[in-house]
Design a protein around this motif. Structure first.
Motif, PDB file in Angstrom:
ATOM      1  N   ARG A  52       0.828  -1.212   0.000  1.00 40.21           N
ATOM      2  CA  ARG A  52       0.000   0.000   0.000  1.00 40.21           C
ATOM      3  C   ARG A  52       0.863   1.263   0.000  1.00 40.21           C
ATOM      4  NH1 ARG A  52      -5.135   0.209   0.583  1.00 40.21           N
ATOM      5  NH2 ARG A  52      -5.143   2.045   1.906  1.00 40.21           N
ATOM      6  N   SER A  53       2.008   1.231   0.653  1.00 38.19           N
ATOM      7  CA  SER A  53       2.881   2.413   0.616  1.00 38.19           C
ATOM      8  C   SER A  53       3.464   2.609  -0.775  1.00 38.19           C
ATOM      9  CB  SER A  53       3.989   2.315   1.677  1.00 38.19           C
ATOM     10  OG  SER A  53       4.972   1.383   1.303  1.00 38.19           O
ATOM     11  N   LEU A  54       3.725   1.514  -1.504  1.00 45.04           N
ATOM     12  CA  LEU A  54       4.191   1.635  -2.883  1.00 45.04           C
ATOM     13  C   LEU A  54       3.087   2.196  -3.783  1.00 45.04           C
ATOM     14  CD1 LEU A  54       6.207  -1.680  -3.372  1.00 45.04           C
ATOM     15  CD2 LEU A  54       7.130   0.635  -3.174  1.00 45.04           C
ATOM     16  N   THR A  55       1.874   1.668  -3.661  1.00 38.80           N
ATOM     17  CA  THR A  55       0.791   2.131  -4.531  1.00 38.80           C
ATOM     18  C   THR A  55       0.407   3.577  -4.229  1.00 38.80           C
ATOM     19  OG1 THR A  55      -0.969   1.246  -3.108  1.00 38.80           O
ATOM     20  CG2 THR A  55      -0.147  -0.190  -4.872  1.00 38.80           C
ATOM     21  N   ALA A  56       0.703   4.052  -3.035  1.00 40.57           N
ATOM     22  CA  ALA A  56       0.397   5.444  -2.686  1.00 40.57           C
ATOM     23  C   ALA A  56       1.447   6.425  -3.241  1.00 40.57           C
ATOM     24  CB  ALA A  56       0.308   5.592  -1.166  1.00 40.57           C
ATOM     25  N   ARG A  57       2.637   5.937  -3.579  1.00 43.11           N
ATOM     26  CA  ARG A  57       3.715   6.810  -4.064  1.00 43.11           C
ATOM     27  C   ARG A  57       3.529   7.256  -5.503  1.00 43.11           C
ATOM     28  NH1 ARG A  57       9.333   3.817  -3.151  1.00 43.11           N
ATOM     29  NH2 ARG A  57      10.041   5.542  -4.464  1.00 43.11           N
ATOM     30  N   PHE A  58       2.766   6.521  -6.298  1.00 45.37           N
ATOM     31  CA  PHE A  58       2.687   6.750  -7.726  1.00 45.37           C
ATOM     32  C   PHE A  58       1.240   6.712  -8.196  1.00 45.37           C
ATOM     33  CE2 PHE A  58       6.305   3.973  -6.632  1.00 45.37           C
ATOM     34  CZ  PHE A  58       7.347   4.850  -6.892  1.00 45.37           C
ATOM     35  N   GLU A  59       1.019   7.153  -9.437  1.00 44.98           N
ATOM     36  CA  GLU A  59      -0.244   6.837 -10.089  1.00 44.98           C
ATOM     37  C   GLU A  59      -0.137   5.331 -10.369  1.00 44.98           C
ATOM     38  OE1 GLU A  59      -2.748   7.722 -14.152  1.00 44.98           O
ATOM     39  OE2 GLU A  59      -0.567   7.805 -14.225  1.00 44.98           O
ATOM     40  N   TRP A  60      -0.942   4.531  -9.712  1.00 46.04           N
ATOM     41  CA  TRP A  60      -0.811   3.075  -9.784  1.00 46.04           C
ATOM     42  C   TRP A  60      -2.041   2.491 -10.453  1.00 46.04           C
ATOM     43  CZ3 TRP A  60       3.416   0.576  -7.333  1.00 46.04           C
ATOM     44  CH2 TRP A  60       3.428  -0.815  -7.496  1.00 46.04           C
ATOM     45  N   ILE A  61      -1.829   1.763 -11.542  1.00 49.29           N
ATOM     46  CA  ILE A  61      -2.929   1.183 -12.300  1.00 49.29           C
ATOM     47  C   ILE A  61      -2.738  -0.326 -12.370  1.00 49.29           C
ATOM     48  CG2 ILE A  61      -4.083   1.115 -14.548  1.00 49.29           C
ATOM     49  CD1 ILE A  61      -2.901   4.034 -14.892  1.00 49.29           C
ATOM     50  N   TRP A  62      -3.740  -1.043 -11.908  1.00 48.99           N
ATOM     51  CA  TRP A  62      -3.763  -2.505 -12.009  1.00 48.99           C
ATOM     52  C   TRP A  62      -4.579  -2.856 -13.243  1.00 48.99           C
ATOM     53  CZ3 TRP A  62      -0.717  -4.647  -8.436  1.00 48.99           C
ATOM     54  CH2 TRP A  62      -0.615  -4.082  -7.164  1.00 48.99           C
ATOM     55  N   ILE A  63      -3.963  -3.425 -14.267  1.00 53.07           N
ATOM     56  CA  ILE A  63      -4.718  -3.980 -15.393  1.00 53.07           C
ATOM     57  C   ILE A  63      -5.222  -5.343 -14.919  1.00 53.07           C
ATOM     58  CG2 ILE A  63      -4.601  -4.814 -17.770  1.00 53.07           C
ATOM     59  CD1 ILE A  63      -4.191  -1.776 -17.596  1.00 53.07           C
ATOM     60  N   THR A  64      -6.487  -5.604 -15.140  1.00 54.08           N
ATOM     61  CA  THR A  64      -7.047  -6.869 -14.671  1.00 54.08           C
ATOM     62  C   THR A  64      -6.531  -8.017 -15.537  1.00 54.08           C
ATOM     63  OG1 THR A  64      -9.025  -6.498 -16.024  1.00 54.08           O
ATOM     64  CG2 THR A  64      -9.115  -5.786 -13.726  1.00 54.08           C
ATOM     65  N   GLY A  65      -6.287  -9.150 -14.905  1.00 54.24           N
ATOM     66  CA  GLY A  65      -5.747 -10.317 -15.599  1.00 54.24           C
ATOM     67  C   GLY A  65      -6.607 -11.540 -15.364  1.00 54.24           C
ATOM     68  N   ASN A  66      -6.219 -12.647 -15.942  1.00 56.59           N
ATOM     69  CA  ASN A  66      -6.998 -13.864 -15.763  1.00 56.59           C
ATOM     70  C   ASN A  66      -6.871 -14.437 -14.349  1.00 56.59           C
ATOM     71  OD1 ASN A  66      -4.336 -14.377 -17.056  1.00 56.59           O
ATOM     72  ND2 ASN A  66      -4.856 -16.528 -16.727  1.00 56.59           N
ATOM     73  N   HIS A  67      -5.785 -14.151 -13.651  1.00 56.92           N
ATOM     74  CA  HIS A  67      -5.640 -14.623 -12.272  1.00 56.92           C
ATOM     75  C   HIS A  67      -6.211 -13.633 -11.266  1.00 56.92           C
ATOM     76  CE1 HIS A  67      -3.181 -18.200 -12.978  1.00 56.92           C
ATOM     77  NE2 HIS A  67      -2.662 -17.513 -13.982  1.00 56.92           N
ATOM     78  N   ASP A  68      -6.304 -12.364 -11.677  1.00 54.28           N
ATOM     79  CA  ASP A  68      -6.820 -11.327 -10.772  1.00 54.28           C
ATOM     80  C   ASP A  68      -7.795 -10.426 -11.536  1.00 54.28           C
ATOM     81  OD1 ASP A  68      -4.905 -10.198 -12.399  1.00 54.28           O
ATOM     82  OD2 ASP A  68      -3.724  -9.339 -10.778  1.00 54.28           O
ATOM     83  N   PRO A  69      -8.971 -10.966 -11.889  1.00 53.90           N
ATOM     84  CA  PRO A  69      -9.918 -10.213 -12.708  1.00 53.90           C
ATOM     85  C   PRO A  69     -10.524  -8.996 -12.001  1.00 53.90           C
ATOM     86  CG  PRO A  69     -10.909 -12.272 -11.991  1.00 53.90           C
ATOM     87  CD  PRO A  69      -9.461 -12.314 -11.578  1.00 53.90           C
ATOM     88  N   ALA A  70     -10.398  -8.934 -10.693  1.00 55.99           N
ATOM     89  CA  ALA A  70     -10.897  -7.785  -9.940  1.00 55.99           C
ATOM     90  C   ALA A  70      -9.980  -7.581  -8.731  1.00 55.99           C
ATOM     91  CB  ALA A  70     -12.330  -8.024  -9.493  1.00 55.99           C
ATOM     92  N   PRO A  71      -8.799  -6.939  -8.941  1.00 54.72           N
ATOM     93  CA  PRO A  71      -7.886  -6.752  -7.814  1.00 54.72           C
ATOM     94  C   PRO A  71      -8.587  -6.071  -6.629  1.00 54.72           C
ATOM     95  CG  PRO A  71      -6.814  -6.121  -9.855  1.00 54.72           C
ATOM     96  CD  PRO A  71      -8.268  -6.365 -10.178  1.00 54.72           C
ATOM     97  N   ASP A  72      -8.353  -6.591  -5.457  1.00 54.15           N
ATOM     98  CA  ASP A  72      -8.989  -6.094  -4.243  1.00 54.15           C
ATOM     99  C   ASP A  72      -8.582  -4.640  -3.996  1.00 54.15           C
ATOM    100  OD1 ASP A  72      -9.528  -5.649  -1.356  1.00 54.15           O
ATOM    101  OD2 ASP A  72     -10.022  -7.778  -1.403  1.00 54.15           O
ATOM    102  N   PRO A  73      -9.542  -3.775  -3.677  1.00 52.34           N
ATOM    103  CA  PRO A  73      -9.214  -2.367  -3.383  1.00 52.34           C
ATOM    104  C   PRO A  73      -8.243  -2.189  -2.207  1.00 52.34           C
ATOM    105  CG  PRO A  73     -11.593  -2.659  -3.630  1.00 52.34           C
ATOM    106  CD  PRO A  73     -10.980  -4.034  -3.643  1.00 52.34           C
ATOM    107  N   VAL A  74      -8.063  -3.237  -1.397  1.00 50.86           N
ATOM    108  CA  VAL A  74      -7.157  -3.150  -0.255  1.00 50.86           C
ATOM    109  C   VAL A  74      -5.728  -2.807  -0.693  1.00 50.86           C
ATOM    110  CG1 VAL A  74      -6.538  -5.600  -0.148  1.00 50.86           C
ATOM    111  CG2 VAL A  74      -6.544  -4.251   1.941  1.00 50.86           C
ATOM    112  N   TRP A  75      -5.365  -3.135  -1.950  1.00 51.05           N
ATOM    113  CA  TRP A  75      -4.013  -2.899  -2.436  1.00 51.05           C
ATOM    114  C   TRP A  75      -3.729  -1.427  -2.713  1.00 51.05           C
ATOM    115  CZ3 TRP A  75      -1.752  -7.131  -1.273  1.00 51.05           C
ATOM    116  CH2 TRP A  75      -2.341  -8.361  -1.506  1.00 51.05           C
ATOM    117  N   GLY A  76      -4.766  -0.623  -2.940  1.00 51.61           N
ATOM    118  CA  GLY A  76      -4.569   0.755  -3.380  1.00 51.61           C
ATOM    119  C   GLY A  76      -4.522   0.810  -4.893  1.00 51.61           C
ATOM    120  N   GLY A  77      -4.358   1.983  -5.446  1.00 51.40           N
ATOM    121  CA  GLY A  77      -4.352   2.147  -6.890  1.00 51.40           C
ATOM    122  C   GLY A  77      -5.747   1.971  -7.452  1.00 51.40           C
ATOM    123  N   ARG A  78      -5.832   1.889  -8.778  1.00 50.34           N
ATOM    124  CA  ARG A  78      -7.127   1.656  -9.420  1.00 50.34           C
ATOM    125  C   ARG A  78      -6.997   0.533 -10.434  1.00 50.34           C
ATOM    126  NH1 ARG A  78      -8.042   4.984 -14.466  1.00 50.34           N
ATOM    127  NH2 ARG A  78      -6.053   6.049 -14.834  1.00 50.34           N
TER     128      ARG A  78
END
Length: 185
Positions: A52-78
């Motif tokens: 979470r400290s890493l995702t807060a440092r940058f504009e962080w974008i999670w592209i959804t994948g076949n293993h993580d089709p909906a990354p949990d908001p707990v990680w930060g980023g979008r």
């Protein structure tokens, strides 16, 4: 298959080193950032705080994948299915037709190339100047041989194989590729 307990820590260490060295403004993760949707249940609170400290440092974008089709908001980023930045589309899995340049992951390419009597092998980038398929960044990730039908279909003409070394990128033409027994012509 049981997952090794060190892979998330090792990947976070590598990310931190890369960020400290290169000072990015944005980070785009190309999907399969987590083994599955249950990843938040397996991670320690200390490691979750570190991510979470890493995702807060940058504009962080999670592209959804076949293993993580909906990354949990707990990680930060979008999280998004794909994103266009300038002339490039960033997505998890390459598509066969695109009007833009394309950067994708999913296949985690690996290759063996011949170099003056020796062989270099491992995770690699594959590009034809318009499309780039990235290797996995994670510590515990397999790969698909560049000679596989899935990858070769994306590059019907010439392409280059790029290996990341400690201090430089080594480029090889597709003609240097040593076919594996799992490659297809």
């Amino acid at each position: 298959m049981p997952l090794p307990p060190y892979d998330t820590i090792a990947t976070a260490d590598r990310l931190t080193l890369a960020f400290d060295r290169h000072q990015p403004v944005s980070v785009i993760c190309l999907g399969d950032s987590f083994h599955d949707q249950a990843a938040p249940d397996r991670i320690t609170p200390v490691l979750l705080d570190r991510i979470r400290s890493l995702t807060a440092r940058f504009e962080w974008i999670w592209i959804t994948g076949n293993h993580d089709p909906a990354p949990d908001p707990v990680w930060g980023g979008r999280a998004v299915a794909e994103i266009t930045k300038g002339p490039l589309v960033f997505r998890h899995q390459a598509v066969s037709i695109t009007g833009h340049g394309e950067v994708s992951g999913h296949y985690h390419p690996k290759a063996r190339v011949g170099l003056r009597g020796s062989t270099i092998s491992g995770a690699c980038f594959v590009t034809d100047g318009r499309r780039l398929v990235m290797p996995a960044f994670g510590a515990f990730t397999g790969g698909l041989d560049v000679g596989s039908r899935e990858i070769k279909t994306l590059f019907p003409r010439r392409f280059e194989i790029l290996f990341r070394g400690p201090n430089r990128i080594s480029r090889f033409p597709d003609s240097a590729l040593i076919p594996s027994r799992h490659s297809f012509a």
